[in-house]
Design a protein around this motif. Structure first.
Motif, PDB file in Angstrom:
ATOM      1  N   LEU A 384       0.867  -1.178   0.000  1.00 18.59           N
ATOM      2  CA  LEU A 384       0.000   0.000   0.000  1.00 18.59           C
ATOM      3  C   LEU A 384       0.900   1.223   0.000  1.00 18.59           C
ATOM      4  O   LEU A 384       1.779   1.350   0.863  1.00 18.59           O
ATOM      5  N   ALA A 385       0.680   2.151  -0.940  1.00 17.94           N
ATOM      6  CA  ALA A 385       1.612   3.256  -1.145  1.00 17.94           C
ATOM      7  C   ALA A 385       0.904   4.601  -1.119  1.00 17.94           C
ATOM      8  O   ALA A 385      -0.287   4.719  -1.418  1.00 17.94           O
ATOM      9  N   VAL A 386       1.676   5.628  -0.784  1.00 14.46           N
ATOM     10  CA  VAL A 386       1.335   7.022  -1.046  1.00 14.46           C
ATOM     11  C   VAL A 386       2.332   7.498  -2.089  1.00 14.46           C
ATOM     12  O   VAL A 386       3.543   7.500  -1.851  1.00 14.46           O
ATOM     13  N   LEU A 387       1.809   7.892  -3.251  1.00 18.67           N
ATOM     14  CA  LEU A 387       2.654   8.112  -4.422  1.00 18.67           C
ATOM     15  C   LEU A 387       2.546   9.553  -4.892  1.00 18.67           C
ATOM     16  O   LEU A 387       1.449  10.073  -5.094  1.00 18.67           O
ATOM     17  N   GLY A 388       3.688  10.186  -5.063  1.00 18.78           N
ATOM     18  CA  GLY A 388       3.753  11.533  -5.616  1.00 18.78           C
ATOM     19  C   GLY A 388       5.154  11.808  -6.093  1.00 18.78           C
ATOM     20  O   GLY A 388       5.852  10.905  -6.574  1.00 18.78           O
TER      21      GLY A 388
END
Length: 499
Positions: A384-388
């Motif tokens: 599970l990722a937070v991508l930016g």
């Protein structure tokens, strides 16, 4: 009864709206994510649901088979004409495209290139019911064309398939004192005037302008009709005007909110004694306002949660590039199976095409997903990722001895590869409950449960967007390069719970 802005509290960038009968529809920029051109529906302009997408793949395929996070679909315009829905958008590297459909849920036509060229952005069509003429206006991206701060107008074929002239500049904001970065035009006919509603001044601190002329090609006079003033709504920017069946006028626009992207506000609109639009509270954005006089609708918002029934993911999910067969193998039970796609870029989620994403919520919340790493391949991982511009993820990785380990990794904006955010720990059975708690400022705290209770993991991570795109939540499964199939990972019970 009242409503509170934003009415869409996530990155629904560059919104445009239209009304057909008692129904309102909205679309927004989707940049390099697939499917593109989201389609939202409402009957009260406050409560919106996502009903589909108008664009299933981006072309040319070779260009969008890898992530192009801030390219692709920019600032679409949505119109209803001749019993069809029409969407025009600009691809800054290719030109102006359009698709159309007899129903909002499709089938949508194959994209047609209406005007080729670099730097052509933010197009909007107009079919003039008084004369039968059709027009198109667009803005310019300086990064591709070398010019901006001007709007170019064309006569258009009534069937929307092409243009009838070379076009000319109809608004040159370099000639307007204090105006810069004029873009995002929306074209209308009202009260005998041609109207262009267009923002200027940049997304962070700009304003919304209105231009009017008796003839499409000008000359136009201008006025600022919405600006921040003493409110907390910075740079009220780019949107569309819509009129209800009762004759009320409303304006939908975005506000740039850092990692959260461009959230959507609804503003009341009226016309003054001189015939100019007045948006918000005498030109300032409202936060709370009386709801439109429309039939009550149950509270609604675009879906976020997903149990992946029948192994399928909901329409809120988008890939970071054109998808390939086999990335999400179908099966009869609930739960999302993702193939552990072999990749040389497994160390950098920003470069991986098979990340399944949805928008980062604009409010404090918790995000949870259950994961089972089924692959026995050494180096296989899922999470599970937070991508930016920077990214962080928590998940499972298979070791050479066959054991699965809970890992948490991140990369700063300037880093070319990820590194550990916490010490790995064994995960018995290759299962974990993964969690991200989002607090104000898009600050993310990661935690996990591998069967012995929840445990915090690593330092707080501040999510970041990209140049034009807010941060994303993502699910992924990867494996090192090598021959053959690398197995799968399964996600179940994805939940976003407001804090």
């Amino acid at each position: 009864m009242t409503y509170t802005n934003p009415v869409l509290n996530a990155d629904w960038s560059d919104p445009d709206v239209c009304r057909v009968g008692d129904d309102f529809y909205l679309t927004a920029s989707s940049f390099g994510r697939v499917p593109g051109l989201p389609l939202l529906h409402s009957r009260d302009l406050v409560d919106w649901t996502l009903v589909g997408h108008a664009l299933q793949r981006l072309e040319p395929a070779a260009e969008f088979d890898r992530p192009r996070h801030d390219r692709g679909v920019w600032a679409p315009s949505l119109r209803f004409h001749d019993d069809r829905y029409w969407i025009f958008w600009g691809d800054p590297d290719q030109g102006v495209f359009q698709v159309n459909a007899p129903r909002i849920r499709g089938p949508w036509s194959t994209p047609r290139l209406v005007k080729a060229g670099r730097g052509l952005i933010d197009p909007c069509p107009l079919w003039d019911e008084e004369t039968g003429e059709a027009y198109l206006v667009h803005a310019w991206a300086k990064s591709r064309s070398g010019v901006n701060n001007r709007l170019t107008g064309h006569r258009m074929r009534p069937d929307g398939t092409g243009l009838l002239d070379e076009g000319r500049v109809i608004v040159d904001a370099d000639r307007l004192p204090g105006w810069f970065t004029l873009e995002g035009p929306k074209l209308y006919r009202h009260d005998g005037w041609f109207w262009i509603l267009a923002p200027a001044g940049g997304v962070e601190t700009g304003w919304q302008g209105a231009f009017r002329s008796r003839g499409f090609f000008g000359p136009y006079e201008e006025r600022v009709v919405l600006e921040q003033k003493d409110t907390e709504v910075n740079g009220p920017h780019q949107g569309g005007w819509v009129r209800t069946p009762a004759g009320e006028d409303w304006f939908v626009h975005f506000q740039q909110r850092g990692a959260y992207g461009r959230v959507v506000h609804l503003q009341p609109m009226r016309w003054d004694a001189d015939g100019w639009p007045v948006i918000g509270a005498d030109g300032a954005p409202v936060t709370v306002h009386e709801r439109p006089r429309l039939p009550p609708q149950p509270p609604a918002a675009p879906a976020t949660d997903d149990d992946f029934p029948g192994g399928r993911y909901g329409r809120q999910w988008q890939w970071t590039a054109n998808p390939q067969d086999g990335w999400a193998p179908q099966h009869s039970a609930d739960g999302l199976r993702l193939a552990c796609v072999r990749s040389a870029d497994a160390h950098d989620l920003r470069r991986v095409p098979n990340v399944l994403t949805q928008r980062l919520p604009g409010m404090p919340c918790s995000v949870e997903a259950e994961l089972r790493l089924e692959s026995g391949e050494t180096g296989a991982r899922a999470g599970l990722a937070v991508l930016g511009d920077a990214f962080s993820w928590i998940g499972l990785e298979r070791r050479a001895d066959g054991t699965a380990w809970l890992v948490h990794r991140f990369a700063e904006s300037t880093a070319e590869a990820e590194r550990d955010a916490a010490h790995p720990v064994p995960a018995p059975g290759g299962r974990a409950l993964l969690r991200i708690d989002l607090t104000p400022g898009a600050r993310c705290r990661f935690s996990y449960d591998i069967g012995d209770g929840p445990r915090p993991c690593g330092q707080v991570f501040a999510a970041t967007g990209r140049r034009w795109v807010g941060a994303l939540l993502g699910l992924f499964a990867l494996a090192p390069e090598g021959p053959g199939h690398a197995g799968t990972a399964e996600f179940t019970r994805f939940r976003v719970t407001p804090a």
